[in-house]
Design a protein around this motif. Sequence first.
Motif, PDB file in Angstrom:
ATOM      1  N   MET B 250      71.288  57.176  47.303  1.00 31.22           N
ATOM      2  CA  MET B 250      71.851  55.981  47.904  1.00 31.22           C
ATOM      3  C   MET B 250      73.282  55.733  47.452  1.00 31.22           C
ATOM      4  N   GLU B 251      73.570  56.038  46.202  1.00 35.16           N
ATOM      5  CA  GLU B 251      74.925  55.777  45.713  1.00 35.16           C
ATOM      6  C   GLU B 251      75.925  56.664  46.425  1.00 35.16           C
ATOM      7  N   TYR B 252      75.500  57.900  46.668  1.00 36.03           N
ATOM      8  CA  TYR B 252      76.382  58.832  47.392  1.00 36.03           C
ATOM      9  C   TYR B 252      76.665  58.296  48.790  1.00 36.03           C
ATOM     10  N   ALA B 253      75.609  57.785  49.434  1.00 30.47           N
ATOM     11  CA  ALA B 253      75.802  57.252  50.781  1.00 30.47           C
ATOM     12  C   ALA B 253      76.735  56.055  50.753  1.00 30.47           C
ATOM     13  N   ARG B 254      76.509  55.196  49.759  1.00 26.25           N
ATOM     14  CA  ARG B 254      77.336  53.994  49.646  1.00 26.25           C
ATOM     15  C   ARG B 254      78.789  54.370  49.427  1.00 26.25           C
ATOM     16  N   ALA B 255      79.004  55.364  48.534  1.00 25.74           N
ATOM     17  CA  ALA B 255      80.365  55.815  48.262  1.00 25.74           C
ATOM     18  C   ALA B 255      80.983  56.443  49.500  1.00 25.74           C
ATOM     19  N   GLY B 256      80.135  57.039  50.323  1.00 28.40           N
ATOM     20  CA  GLY B 256      80.635  57.680  51.530  1.00 28.40           C
ATOM     21  C   GLY B 256      80.929  56.691  52.644  1.00 28.40           C
ATOM     22  N   GLY B 257      80.720  55.406  52.397  1.00 30.19           N
ATOM     23  CA  GLY B 257      81.096  54.407  53.384  1.00 30.19           C
ATOM     24  C   GLY B 257      79.962  53.948  54.276  1.00 30.19           C
ATOM     25  N   VAL B 258      78.730  54.306  53.935  1.00 29.14           N
ATOM     26  CA  VAL B 258      77.619  53.862  54.764  1.00 29.14           C
ATOM     27  C   VAL B 258      77.272  52.428  54.374  1.00 29.14           C
ATOM     28  N   ASN B 259      77.131  51.557  55.376  1.00 31.56           N
ATOM     29  CA  ASN B 259      76.701  50.196  55.075  1.00 31.56           C
ATOM     30  C   ASN B 259      75.195  50.226  54.847  1.00 31.56           C
ATOM     31  N   VAL B 260      74.816  50.383  53.575  1.00 32.17           N
ATOM     32  CA  VAL B 260      73.408  50.653  53.263  1.00 32.17           C
ATOM     33  C   VAL B 260      72.512  49.511  53.705  1.00 32.17           C
ATOM     34  N   VAL B 261      72.975  48.294  53.511  1.00 32.70           N
ATOM     35  CA  VAL B 261      72.131  47.140  53.843  1.00 32.70           C
ATOM     36  C   VAL B 261      71.818  47.114  55.328  1.00 32.70           C
ATOM     37  N   LYS B 262      72.884  47.291  56.148  1.00 33.29           N
ATOM     38  CA  LYS B 262      72.673  47.225  57.593  1.00 33.29           C
ATOM     39  C   LYS B 262      71.766  48.368  58.048  1.00 33.29           C
ATOM     40  N   ARG B 263      72.039  49.562  57.517  1.00 34.75           N
ATOM     41  CA  ARG B 263      71.253  50.730  57.933  1.00 34.75           C
ATOM     42  C   ARG B 263      69.813  50.566  57.530  1.00 34.75           C
ATOM     43  N   PHE B 264      69.555  50.032  56.311  1.00 35.92           N
ATOM     44  CA  PHE B 264      68.185  49.826  55.858  1.00 35.92           C
ATOM     45  C   PHE B 264      67.440  48.958  56.850  1.00 35.92           C
ATOM     46  N   PHE B 265      68.081  47.854  57.223  1.00 33.90           N
ATOM     47  CA  PHE B 265      67.468  46.924  58.150  1.00 33.90           C
ATOM     48  C   PHE B 265      67.128  47.611  59.466  1.00 33.90           C
ATOM     49  N   GLN B 266      68.138  48.340  59.989  1.00 33.65           N
ATOM     50  CA  GLN B 266      67.933  49.005  61.272  1.00 33.65           C
ATOM     51  C   GLN B 266      66.792  50.020  61.188  1.00 33.65           C
ATOM     52  N   ILE B 267      66.814  50.842  60.122  1.00 35.44           N
ATOM     53  CA  ILE B 267      65.820  51.907  60.017  1.00 35.44           C
ATOM     54  C   ILE B 267      64.425  51.323  59.853  1.00 35.44           C
ATOM     55  N   PHE B 268      64.309  50.281  59.015  1.00 39.60           N
ATOM     56  CA  PHE B 268      63.000  49.683  58.793  1.00 39.60           C
ATOM     57  C   PHE B 268      62.437  49.116  60.090  1.00 39.60           C
ATOM     58  N   LEU B 269      63.298  48.365  60.820  1.00 41.32           N
ATOM     59  CA  LEU B 269      62.814  47.784  62.075  1.00 41.32           C
ATOM     60  C   LEU B 269      62.506  48.869  63.096  1.00 41.32           C
ATOM     61  N   CYS B 270      63.280  49.937  63.069  1.00 41.94           N
ATOM     62  CA  CYS B 270      63.024  51.064  63.965  1.00 41.94           C
ATOM     63  C   CYS B 270      61.647  51.643  63.680  1.00 41.94           C
TER      64      CYS B 270
END
Lengths: 307, 386
Positions: B250-270
């Motif tokens: 997750m830290e790598y993704a965060r450092a890479g510019g991924v909005n982890v919070v938004k993506r988590f929400f989207q993926i979970f609801l998906c």
Amino acid sequence: MSTLEMLFGHVTMASAFRVACPMIVAAMGGVFSHSAGVFNFAYECIMLCGAFFAAYGSHISGSYVVGGLFAAGVGMLLAAVFGFFVYKLKANAALVSSALNMSAWALTTLLLYTIFGVRGRVVSDTIINYPKIHFDFLDRFPTLSYILNDNIWMVYFAYILVIAAFVVMYHTSFGLRCRGVGINPAAAETVGVNVGRMRWTTLLIMGLFSGLAGSYMPMSGLSTFNENMTSGVGYLVWAAILVGKSNPVLTAITCFVFAYTDALSTVLTALEVPMQLVSMIPYATVIVTLFVVGLRSFTGKPRILGD
Amino acid sequence: MAHKSSEGRIKELAGRLRPGPGFWTLQRHSNAVRYLLAVVLSLLVGCLLFLQQGENPLYATYVMFQGGLANIVNIGTSIRWATPCLIAGAAVVIAFLSGFQNMGIEGQMLVGALAAGIVGYKVSLPHIPHLLLCFLAAGLAGALYALLPALMRLYLNISELLVTIMLNFIAEFGTYYIVYWILMGGTRSNTGAAAIKTEDILESAEMGTLIKGTTASTAFLFGLILLVVLQVVYKRTVIGYEAVQIGQNMEYARAGGVNVVKRFFQIFLCSGFVAGLCGGMEVCGSYHYFLANFPGNLGWEVFMVANAARYDPIALIFISCIWGVMKSGSLQLERVTTLTRYSVNIIQMLFILFVAVDYVGLYQKYKDRARVRREKKPAAKEGNQA
């Protein structure tokens, strides 16, 4: 009886006091394995198999002691199976726990059919119950006596176990090492704790107590074994351990709350609340408890902490 | 530059297609080895179980395979039971590949199925819009049911593992309550229906059957397409790459510019949406009404199947098909022999346990250990002589 009396009166409390027993015994074993970082949630499996083999052991030997020993033995065996698959064969712990939980229902139902020859449930006098213990000094307090008296030994053992587990967990070196292994295995290894042995030890403790807890249900006076007798209690035990964060006293209190909601179901069905809503209550209680406990770390901003 | 003749070209291409020297090693095929060994081992233990119950193990195994594959009707049953595995398995893959433990598939399936069941018989529309409305209702119901654990993880940092399992139980009782007390009026209907279920959905909401005379529906094709699409998304798109990165580091993704919070929400609801959709397709495709507590063990089985497939969509297709065959075989076994379907349940569990073992890794480990021991021996001999 008024509603309040029904909800908090001695009948419900007595029932809660008794029903909490298997949960607490299993949870006291579980707090050690959870503290050591063993991700085993197969309590449902071990309790159900413990229940069946307690009934079986009592049936073939005519003694409740043998029944209890069978249950504890089977519990340790199942925990060893988990350990074998996860630690020797490197399988995924959650997977093995789920598989064990699911296969327990099928296995015990199958054995119920092949050994006792019936489907659904067996009620048999050959399943000897644990004897009830009567304390004479409690006869002076009728309400207290109703709650505390005339219970099988395991009920009293459960509450003594809570104190013992608390002492071992926080005041002995074994408990300290156990927690250390869970928090940081590498650090524990450098200090000289054998992490593998600690994990196996706590795993076997968990199996022993969960199996013993399972023996409560068939031998608590009903002389019976139902298909899927535990029906979700194992998951509640795991939930209690997670909510209580492996602290024996907090976990025991949580178990008691769950047992209370269970006891509430009889009262509520008498009050004509539909059975399904009543069955939901223990599970909803877990979520509410988690919510309330989690409010402490509420910062108002959504964030994800990495594992 | 010399032009290559067409012959030369063909030879060159053929050379590329021929497998190189490293193709037939054990590592390359460790998955196939795992599946094969798992099937063989679980069947072996299963034969012991059959023996214990007094049945001829070979006959029982034959009946099992016959039940799954013998004729077109049995294949239809296998397909019917593989379908929910495929779609619900897709929901599990979506969640777990991103590191989120959405164990609430069963609950999301139930609410999705109930939504589809209600829309199926209360609303009257032409065929395609009705189907689409049912699916939409099912998916939204599932996604909404996944909302609570997602919010609790985001705002209160409560692990979704336990919350979703508890919600499963709540959904089980809740949907039963809604069907029995609200829809059926609290009494068993006087048409003599013994099952707790909603009314049959209208014909316009039924999905097409794949094989005549069975309950295998076009949902199977949907499941296959969904998993292929997922494979493409994870391997070839940026969103898929980000999703997998969140799961792995997750830290790598965060450092890479991924909005982890938004993506988590989207993926979970998906994940919740697809699980609800699975329930909806079960209702519209196979059952044609909502049956209370219909998933049974399926909710837990899909996790094991998806984990056994190491969350790879294409492997999931294969394992789901094996699973469907075993399930159909178990039904046949119960009809033809005195064995109960629990025996096959146990075999399925054993299959999962055996698939989870890394045989090739173990084999390598013991091979290395044996080699080290062999190398030590002559040295020890020299040491003794010296």
